[in-house]
Design a protein around this motif. Structure first.
Motif, PDB file in Angstrom:
ATOM      1  N   LYS A 209       0.796  -1.224   0.000  1.00 28.83           N
ATOM      2  CA  LYS A 209       0.000   0.000   0.000  1.00 28.83           C
ATOM      3  C   LYS A 209       0.829   1.275   0.000  1.00 28.83           C
ATOM      4  O   LYS A 209       0.270   2.367  -0.072  1.00 28.83           O
ATOM      5  N   GLY A 210       2.136   1.158   0.116  1.00 27.68           N
ATOM      6  CA  GLY A 210       2.910   2.386   0.202  1.00 27.68           C
ATOM      7  C   GLY A 210       4.387   2.170  -0.060  1.00 27.68           C
ATOM      8  O   GLY A 210       4.847   1.065  -0.368  1.00 27.68           O
ATOM      9  N   ILE A 211       5.126   3.255   0.088  1.00 27.46           N
ATOM     10  CA  ILE A 211       6.554   3.230  -0.187  1.00 27.46           C
ATOM     11  C   ILE A 211       7.233   4.302   0.657  1.00 27.46           C
ATOM     12  O   ILE A 211       6.644   5.353   0.950  1.00 27.46           O
ATOM     13  N   ALA A 212       8.456   4.011   1.064  1.00 23.62           N
ATOM     14  CA  ALA A 212       9.294   4.994   1.753  1.00 23.62           C
ATOM     15  C   ALA A 212      10.456   5.339   0.834  1.00 23.62           C
ATOM     16  O   ALA A 212      11.150   4.445   0.333  1.00 23.62           O
ATOM     17  N   ILE A 213      10.680   6.629   0.613  1.00 24.10           N
ATOM     18  CA  ILE A 213      11.749   7.109  -0.256  1.00 24.10           C
ATOM     19  C   ILE A 213      12.788   7.783   0.624  1.00 24.10           C
ATOM     20  O   ILE A 213      12.503   8.774   1.300  1.00 24.10           O
ATOM     21  N   ILE A 214      13.997   7.222   0.621  1.00 21.56           N
ATOM     22  CA  ILE A 214      15.053   7.679   1.512  1.00 21.56           C
ATOM     23  C   ILE A 214      16.202   8.206   0.662  1.00 21.56           C
ATOM     24  O   ILE A 214      16.807   7.450  -0.112  1.00 21.56           O
ATOM     25  N   GLY A 215      16.485   9.487   0.783  1.00 22.20           N
ATOM     26  CA  GLY A 215      17.552  10.114   0.000  1.00 22.20           C
ATOM     27  C   GLY A 215      18.798  10.324   0.827  1.00 22.20           C
ATOM     28  O   GLY A 215      18.716  10.745   1.991  1.00 22.20           O
ATOM     29  N   GLY A 216      19.957  10.023   0.249  1.00 20.59           N
ATOM     30  CA  GLY A 216      21.226  10.165   0.946  1.00 20.59           C
ATOM     31  C   GLY A 216      22.129  11.197   0.306  1.00 20.59           C
ATOM     32  O   GLY A 216      21.926  11.598  -0.843  1.00 20.59           O
ATOM     33  N   ASP A 217      23.162  11.606   1.054  1.00 21.92           N
ATOM     34  CA  ASP A 217      24.072  12.648   0.579  1.00 21.92           C
ATOM     35  C   ASP A 217      25.412  12.102   0.109  1.00 21.92           C
ATOM     36  O   ASP A 217      26.345  12.866  -0.125  1.00 21.92           O
ATOM     37  N   THR A 218      25.524  10.767  -0.055  1.00 20.02           N
ATOM     38  CA  THR A 218      26.780  10.147  -0.457  1.00 20.02           C
ATOM     39  C   THR A 218      26.513   9.035  -1.461  1.00 20.02           C
ATOM     40  O   THR A 218      25.589   8.236  -1.261  1.00 20.02           O
ATOM     41  N   ILE A 219      27.289   8.994  -2.534  1.00 20.04           N
ATOM     42  CA  ILE A 219      27.169   7.905  -3.497  1.00 20.04           C
ATOM     43  C   ILE A 219      27.529   6.590  -2.819  1.00 20.04           C
ATOM     44  O   ILE A 219      28.557   6.488  -2.150  1.00 20.04           O
ATOM     45  N   ARG A 220      26.676   5.585  -2.979  1.00 22.22           N
ATOM     46  CA  ARG A 220      26.866   4.280  -2.345  1.00 22.22           C
ATOM     47  C   ARG A 220      27.059   4.420  -0.843  1.00 22.22           C
ATOM     48  O   ARG A 220      27.818   3.679  -0.215  1.00 22.22           O
ATOM     49  N   GLY A 221      26.354   5.404  -0.263  1.00 24.01           N
ATOM     50  CA  GLY A 221      26.517   5.686   1.161  1.00 24.01           C
ATOM     51  C   GLY A 221      25.779   4.728   2.075  1.00 24.01           C
ATOM     52  O   GLY A 221      26.114   4.627   3.258  1.00 24.01           O
ATOM     53  N   PHE A 222      24.778   4.030   1.565  1.00 27.25           N
ATOM     54  CA  PHE A 222      24.021   3.082   2.387  1.00 27.25           C
ATOM     55  C   PHE A 222      24.698   1.711   2.314  1.00 27.25           C
ATOM     56  O   PHE A 222      24.840   1.136   1.231  1.00 27.25           O
ATOM     57  N   THR A 223      25.110   1.212   3.447  1.00 23.29           N
ATOM     58  CA  THR A 223      25.763  -0.094   3.496  1.00 23.29           C
ATOM     59  C   THR A 223      24.731  -1.208   3.457  1.00 23.29           C
ATOM     60  O   THR A 223      23.521  -0.973   3.550  1.00 23.29           O
ATOM     61  N   SER A 224      25.211  -2.441   3.335  1.00 24.51           N
ATOM     62  CA  SER A 224      24.299  -3.587   3.339  1.00 24.51           C
ATOM     63  C   SER A 224      23.570  -3.704   4.674  1.00 24.51           C
ATOM     64  O   SER A 224      22.405  -4.097   4.712  1.00 24.51           O
ATOM     65  N   SER A 225      24.249  -3.334   5.749  1.00 22.17           N
ATOM     66  CA  SER A 225      23.585  -3.351   7.063  1.00 22.17           C
ATOM     67  C   SER A 225      22.482  -2.298   7.121  1.00 22.17           C
ATOM     68  O   SER A 225      21.407  -2.549   7.675  1.00 22.17           O
ATOM     69  N   ASP A 226      22.742  -1.113   6.546  1.00 24.84           N
ATOM     70  CA  ASP A 226      21.712  -0.070   6.496  1.00 24.84           C
ATOM     71  C   ASP A 226      20.499  -0.547   5.706  1.00 24.84           C
ATOM     72  O   ASP A 226      19.348  -0.314   6.109  1.00 24.84           O
ATOM     73  N   GLN A 227      20.742  -1.207   4.592  1.00 22.12           N
ATOM     74  CA  GLN A 227      19.635  -1.674   3.763  1.00 22.12           C
ATOM     75  C   GLN A 227      18.783  -2.707   4.503  1.00 22.12           C
ATOM     76  O   GLN A 227      17.551  -2.672   4.440  1.00 22.12           O
ATOM     77  N   ALA A 228      19.445  -3.632   5.200  1.00 23.38           N
ATOM     78  CA  ALA A 228      18.699  -4.639   5.955  1.00 23.38           C
ATOM     79  C   ALA A 228      17.908  -3.985   7.077  1.00 23.38           C
ATOM     80  O   ALA A 228      16.749  -4.361   7.345  1.00 23.38           O
ATOM     81  N   TRP A 229      18.502  -3.004   7.735  1.00 22.98           N
ATOM     82  CA  TRP A 229      17.825  -2.314   8.829  1.00 22.98           C
ATOM     83  C   TRP A 229      16.634  -1.511   8.310  1.00 22.98           C
ATOM     84  O   TRP A 229      15.568  -1.481   8.937  1.00 22.98           O
ATOM     85  N   ILE A 230      16.790  -0.859   7.167  1.00 20.14           N
ATOM     86  CA  ILE A 230      15.688  -0.089   6.577  1.00 20.14           C
ATOM     87  C   ILE A 230      14.538  -1.015   6.201  1.00 20.14           C
ATOM     88  O   ILE A 230      13.356  -0.655   6.315  1.00 20.14           O
ATOM     89  N   THR A 231      14.851  -2.227   5.751  1.00 23.18           N
ATOM     90  CA  THR A 231      13.798  -3.196   5.453  1.00 23.18           C
ATOM     91  C   THR A 231      12.978  -3.510   6.695  1.00 23.18           C
ATOM     92  O   THR A 231      11.734  -3.573   6.642  1.00 23.18           O
ATOM     93  N   LEU A 232      13.634  -3.691   7.830  1.00 27.57           N
ATOM     94  CA  LEU A 232      12.926  -3.970   9.082  1.00 27.57           C
ATOM     95  C   LEU A 232      12.092  -2.768   9.525  1.00 27.57           C
ATOM     96  O   LEU A 232      10.963  -2.931  10.003  1.00 27.57           O
ATOM     97  N   ILE A 233      12.639  -1.570   9.360  1.00 27.20           N
ATOM     98  CA  ILE A 233      11.869  -0.367   9.704  1.00 27.20           C
ATOM     99  C   ILE A 233      10.631  -0.256   8.816  1.00 27.20           C
ATOM    100  O   ILE A 233       9.546   0.112   9.276  1.00 27.20           O
ATOM    101  N   GLY A 234      10.785  -0.586   7.530  1.00 23.53           N
ATOM    102  CA  GLY A 234       9.640  -0.550   6.625  1.00 23.53           C
ATOM    103  C   GLY A 234       8.545  -1.524   7.053  1.00 23.53           C
ATOM    104  O   GLY A 234       7.349  -1.197   6.998  1.00 23.53           O
ATOM    105  N   GLU A 235       8.925  -2.708   7.467  1.00 21.27           N
ATOM    106  CA  GLU A 235       7.940  -3.675   7.942  1.00 21.27           C
ATOM    107  C   GLU A 235       7.241  -3.183   9.203  1.00 21.27           C
ATOM    108  O   GLU A 235       6.031  -3.366   9.367  1.00 21.27           O
ATOM    109  N   LYS A 236       7.989  -2.542  10.089  1.00 23.52           N
ATOM    110  CA  LYS A 236       7.394  -2.004  11.317  1.00 23.52           C
ATOM    111  C   LYS A 236       6.431  -0.878  11.005  1.00 23.52           C
ATOM    112  O   LYS A 236       5.318  -0.811  11.560  1.00 23.52           O
TER     113      LYS A 236
END
Length: 288
Positions: free
Chosen positions: A252-279
């Motif tokens: 039903k929705g989407i979260a759009i997260i913008g960063g200030d660094t190229i390839r700045g989101f690590t694999s751990s950040d991506q996994a954590w953002i997935t959990l936040i999205g589910e919550k």
């Protein structure tokens, strides 16, 4: 007597110092570190093998210029060694194909020249340095007024968490066809430079980025936003946004997260953002 012993035993157990808590965490290279916490004395001790440090990799990264120049030094010394050997060995300076020594010298000269050329290539080709940029835009915080207080608190918690520990500078959440949160940096309005560009939910939903994320039901990471033509579908983000994560919130929705660094989101950040999205999806489903 038995009752008295039981009461005394209970008192003794209550007066005992807190038990030690032991946690184990597994690191890379199959090495285990055991963390022992003594609550009574406030001590923290590590037992077992610690993660192995890559000494060679650390040395190479801290001496980048020297490592890149090393083939030139090796090739130059090899050339000097061949010429010195040719001089003191009494062999005629003119190369003779019938001589095994001459053939060996020619082979050595070829390898030395190859080393020198390789060093020149290493010095001329360097990886592009990645730096943090300051977003070109204005700060804003727009939250849907019809949301309950506990939902607003959770949305703000998600924003504060992401902005504190990741390179996140912008957060937009669209749920059930409506933009319920726009916070952080946003593109400045052309009519009034102090106002932020509002999110056009209908136009965003019709775009290929939104439809692709909902169809795949998985996170999409645009590590270098400038290389993606779909950047035009995100006009509300600052023009120099470097990276974007598109995180689906259920169906039903989407979260759009913008960063200030190229390839700045690590694999751990991506996994954590997935959990936040589910919550967030579980919370928003209750009220929307």
């Amino acid at each position: 007597m038995n009752i008295g012993k039981m009461e005394a035993g209970n008192l003794l157990r209550l007066n005992q110092p807190p038990q030690r808590l032991v946690h184990s965490r597994r690191f890379s290279h199959s090495r285990t570190v055991t963390l022992t916490v003594n609550a009574s004395q406030g001590e923290i001790r590590y037992r077992g093998m610690k993660p192995r440090r890559e000494w060679i990799a650390d040395w190479v990264s801290s001496n980048d210029d020297l490592v890149r120049s090393m083939p030139i030094y090796v090739g130059g010394l090899s050339l000097l060694a061949v010429l010195f050997n040719r001089t003191v060995s009494g062999i005629a300076p003119v190369a003779d194909a019938s001589s095994s020594q001459s053939r060996a010298d020619l082979l050595t000269l070829g390898l030395a020249v190859t080393n020198i050329l390789n060093g020149l290539v290493w010095l001329s080709i360097r990886p592009k340095s990645i730096s943090v940029v300051n977003p070109n835009g204005v700060e804003c915080q727009r939250i849907a007024s019809h949301l309950p207080d506990f939902v607003i608190s959770e949305l703000l918690w998600a924003w504060n968490s992401l902005s504190d520990v990741t390179c996140c500078k912008s957060l937009v959440i669209v749920y059930d066809g409506k933009c319920i949160l726009q916070t952080g940096f946003a593109a400045a309005s052309l009519s009034n430079g102090s106002d932020a560009v509002a999110v056009d939910s209908n136009k965003l939903i019709e775009g290929s980025l939104y439809q692709g994320v909902l169809k795949s039901a998985s996170q999409s990471y645009l590590a270098n936003l400038s290389l993606y033509p779909g950047k035009s579908e995100l006009p509300f983000l600052p023009s120099n946004t470097q990276a974007v994560i598109l995180q689906p919130l259920g169906d039903k929705g989407i979260a759009i997260i913008g960063g200030d660094t190229i390839r700045g989101f690590t694999s751990s950040d991506q996994a954590w953002i997935t959990l936040i999205g589910e919550k967030l999806d579980a919370t928003l489903t209750k009220v929307i």
